[in-house]
Scaffold this active site. Structure first.
Site, PDB file in Angstrom:
ATOM      1  N   SER A 223       5.429  -0.547   7.192  1.00 50.39           N
ATOM      2  CA  SER A 223       4.025  -0.894   7.072  1.00 50.39           C
ATOM      3  C   SER A 223       3.362  -1.256   8.402  1.00 50.39           C
ATOM      4  O   SER A 223       2.136  -1.207   8.496  1.00 50.39           O
ATOM      5  CB  SER A 223       3.862  -2.072   6.102  1.00 50.39           C
TER       6      SER A 223
ATOM      7  N   LYS B  86      -0.396  -7.700  14.025  1.00 47.48           N
ATOM      8  CA  LYS B  86      -0.497  -7.083  12.704  1.00 47.48           C
ATOM      9  C   LYS B  86      -1.418  -7.919  11.817  1.00 47.48           C
ATOM     10  O   LYS B  86      -1.381  -9.150  11.872  1.00 47.48           O
ATOM     11  CB  LYS B  86       0.895  -6.980  12.081  1.00 47.48           C
TER      12      LYS B  86
ATOM     13  N   SER C 254       9.817  -2.355   7.976  1.00 44.97           N
ATOM     14  CA  SER C 254       8.412  -2.191   8.380  1.00 44.97           C
ATOM     15  C   SER C 254       8.115  -2.363   9.867  1.00 44.97           C
ATOM     16  O   SER C 254       7.006  -2.061  10.305  1.00 44.97           O
ATOM     17  CB  SER C 254       7.516  -3.150   7.589  1.00 44.97           C
TER      18      SER C 254
END
Lengths: 96, 488
Positions: B152, B76, B176
């Site tokens: 997210s 990420k 997330s």
């Protein structure tokens, strides 16, 4: 119902170091009012005597010896800076 | 069939038997990315040249026994990677091409010889539930590209679901990892707060953030956590608690497991088909010898408000570091320093990030601190106590991960409160600091996946994994693959 004024929104933006337009001030005023009104449901709860949680684990101060270690060099620290001079970060004038 | 349909353990065997090389694995990643990422938009930056070199080196290595040897991983983009662009999907960091160090988790993956394929798309600074807050082209759901992948960590979940990488790392502050894992039909774990070092994770809300693995199956997930977990001198909130062999917990045996099912997690607002899939899962557990009872987590309904006050307050402090001085994009239109801060921040941050900074600054400001921030901290205690009480009598808590399957792109973006409500079932887990996993438990009529959420006691990821694995092995939801263009 929360009652955050446009002046307050501008004050908060200044604290947060955000430049906002009149339109943004109005938009944030509406949105902050609705989010804060929503958050006021927490007042339904009696929290008298409840300890606030800042941290879920029972952590004590974590200490270590103050010994210098290898980390980054001055040159590396400046590598991603938008503006630099003579080994320093350079910023616009501080005094008006 | 793709090589990524195998587990890490199976691929390890194939490597040892010389059936598969690391170059094959890395090539599988980049081929797939070229084939489908134009539709999925999971990647922001590729690490192709280094990854291919690394693959050659690994194939020539004498010792090939590292636990993630040659496994292609996506990271990420809020997890710092040395000399590999790290943007947090923000315009503000568009030029942050040369980070100085690796996050501890990245070093740990490297020490077990995983190969970094690239950096994954997300909501800007991890603020969002749909990936629509990315400053770049938002990620789409591989099961149907009209739908959001969740957020997210949307890129982290979508890249695994689409077969672009074997596993990925995400971060979870209010759901997330678990929410996008649910929306994309993959397995995502948020570890106990303090289980995994946060050093090198660009901070959003420091008392809630955790890094965790996203994989196609529970076994791989346990294997990755074994590598990234543990105390780190660089993160004083990482816990000094031994890391068990999570893969050894995967016995398939859940006889006598005591499951709590909070009535608030199957209440109004949870779609009937989601509720039905959870009830079906509970039947599977019964058939495996576990028992379940309905319980109550009475303060659940206050979790969203508590979370947005606390996480935004922490974010407003954490994001103060983005000032256009040391890194990031500086506004060119400023006449003095304060003006430079303000203009750089206003031009650099997207709307949702500004909204949360504004909310947090307000909640922390003089005259409001006690009424909002401190009040929320007290309610956090009540929410944590709810879980502590349930865990006196039960081994795990089970419910859905999200109230609905993935929603359409554009459907919720205009109303922050509707978007925030989407995280109602994942947020309490972060507030309590306990571990939670999401794994596939069915599909909607439109063919979109549902997630089953299993929540455990502090530092008891082993039981969470054992319960998840037993269910997974008894069902076949995890074997379905999205039908994107090209061979899957």
């Amino acid at each position: 119902m929360a009652d955050i004024t446009k002046e307050q929104v501008k004050h908060v933006a200044n604290l947060a170091r955000l430049a906002i337009t009149e339109e943004e001030a109005e938009m944030f005023q509406g949105q902050l009012n609705s989010i804060i009104s929503f958050a006021e449901q927490l007042n339904e709860l009696d929290t008298e005597g409840v300890e606030p949680t800042t941290h879920v684990l029972d952590l004590k101060n974590v200490l270590r010896k103050d010994e210098p270690k290898e980390w980054i060099t001055q040159e590396e620290a400046l590598k991603n800076a938008p503006d630099k001079k003579d080994g320093h970060y350079r910023v616009p004038s501080i005094l008006e | 069939m793709s090589l990524f349909d195998y587990t890490i353990k199976e691929l390890e065997e194939k490597i040892h038997n010389k059936e598969v090389t690391v170059e094959d694995l890395v090539d599988t990643s980049y081929k797939r990315i070229k084939e489908v990422d134009g539709q999925v938009h999971a990647f922001l930056t590729l690490n192709e040249e280094s990854a291919r070199e690394e693959a050659k080196k690994l194939d020539a290595a004498a010792d090939q026994t590292a636990s993630l040897f040659g496994m292609p991983a996506g990271i990420k983009d809020n997890i710092v990677t040395k000399a590999l662009r790290t943007t947090c999907a923000s315009q503000f960091l568009d030029n942050f091409d040369d980070p100085l160090y690796n996050a501890t988790v990245v070093d740990k993956l490297a020490s077990q010889q995983a190969v970094t394929i690239g950096k994954l798309n997300m909501d800007e600074f991890a603020m969002g539930s749909s990936n629509e807050n990315s400053s770049y082209t938002p990620t789409r759901n591989p099961w149907n590209t009209d739908y959001v992948p969740g957020g997210s960590s949307g890129g982290s979940a979508a890249s695994v679901a689409a077969g672009e990488v074997l596993f990925s790392l995400g971060s979870d502050t209010g759901g997330s990892i678990r929410q996008p894992a649910a929306f994309c039909g993959v397995v995502g774990l948020k570890p106990t707060y303090g289980r995994v070092s946060r050093f090198g994770l660009v901070a959003f809300a420091s008392s809630l953030d955790q890094i965790g693995p996203i994989t196609r199956n529970v076994e791989d997930n346990a294997r990755v956590l074994e590598v990234i977990a543990g105390i780190d001198p660089m993160d004083s909130t990482s816990a000094n608690v031994d890391v068990p062999k999570y893969t050894e917990a995967l016995t398939g045996d859940v006889k006598g497991l005591k499951i709590a099912v909070p009535k608030e997690y199957l209440a109004e607002g949870v779609a009937p088909e989601v509720k039905e899939s959870v009830l079906q899962a509970l039947k599977v557990y019964e058939s495996l010898g576990a028992t379940w009872e309905e319980v109550s987590l009475p303060h659940s309904k206050y979790a969203v408000a508590t979370y947005y006050l606390l996480s935004s307050s922490e974010a407003s402090a954490n994001l103060a570091r983005f000032d256009g001085v040391r890194y990031g994009v500086r506004s060119e239109n400023a006449d003095n320093m304060i003006d430079m801060f303000k203009k750089s921040r206003s031009e650099g941050f997207g709307e949702e990030v500004k909204r949360r900074i504004m909310l947090g600054t307000f909640a922390l400001s003089s005259g409001y601190y006690d009424a909002y921030y401190k009040k929320a901290q007290k309610v956090r205690t009540l929410i944590k106590n709810d879980f502590d009480k349930i865990f006196e009598d039960y081994d795990v808590v089970i419910g859905p991960t999200t109230p609905t399957p993935a929603f359409k792109v554009g459907e919720k973006i205009d109303d922050p409160l509707t978007m925030y409500a989407n995280d109602i079932l994942t947020i309490p887990v972060n507030l309590a600091g306990v571990p939670g996993i999401s794994l596939p438990c069915g599909f909607s009529e439109e063919g979109l996946p549902f997630g089953l959420q299993i929540i455990g006691k502090h530092f008891d990821e082993s039981t969470v994994y054992r319960a998840a694995h037993a269910y997974e092995q008894a069902t076949d939801h995890h074997k379905k693959r999205p039908q994107l263009g090209g061979a899957n």
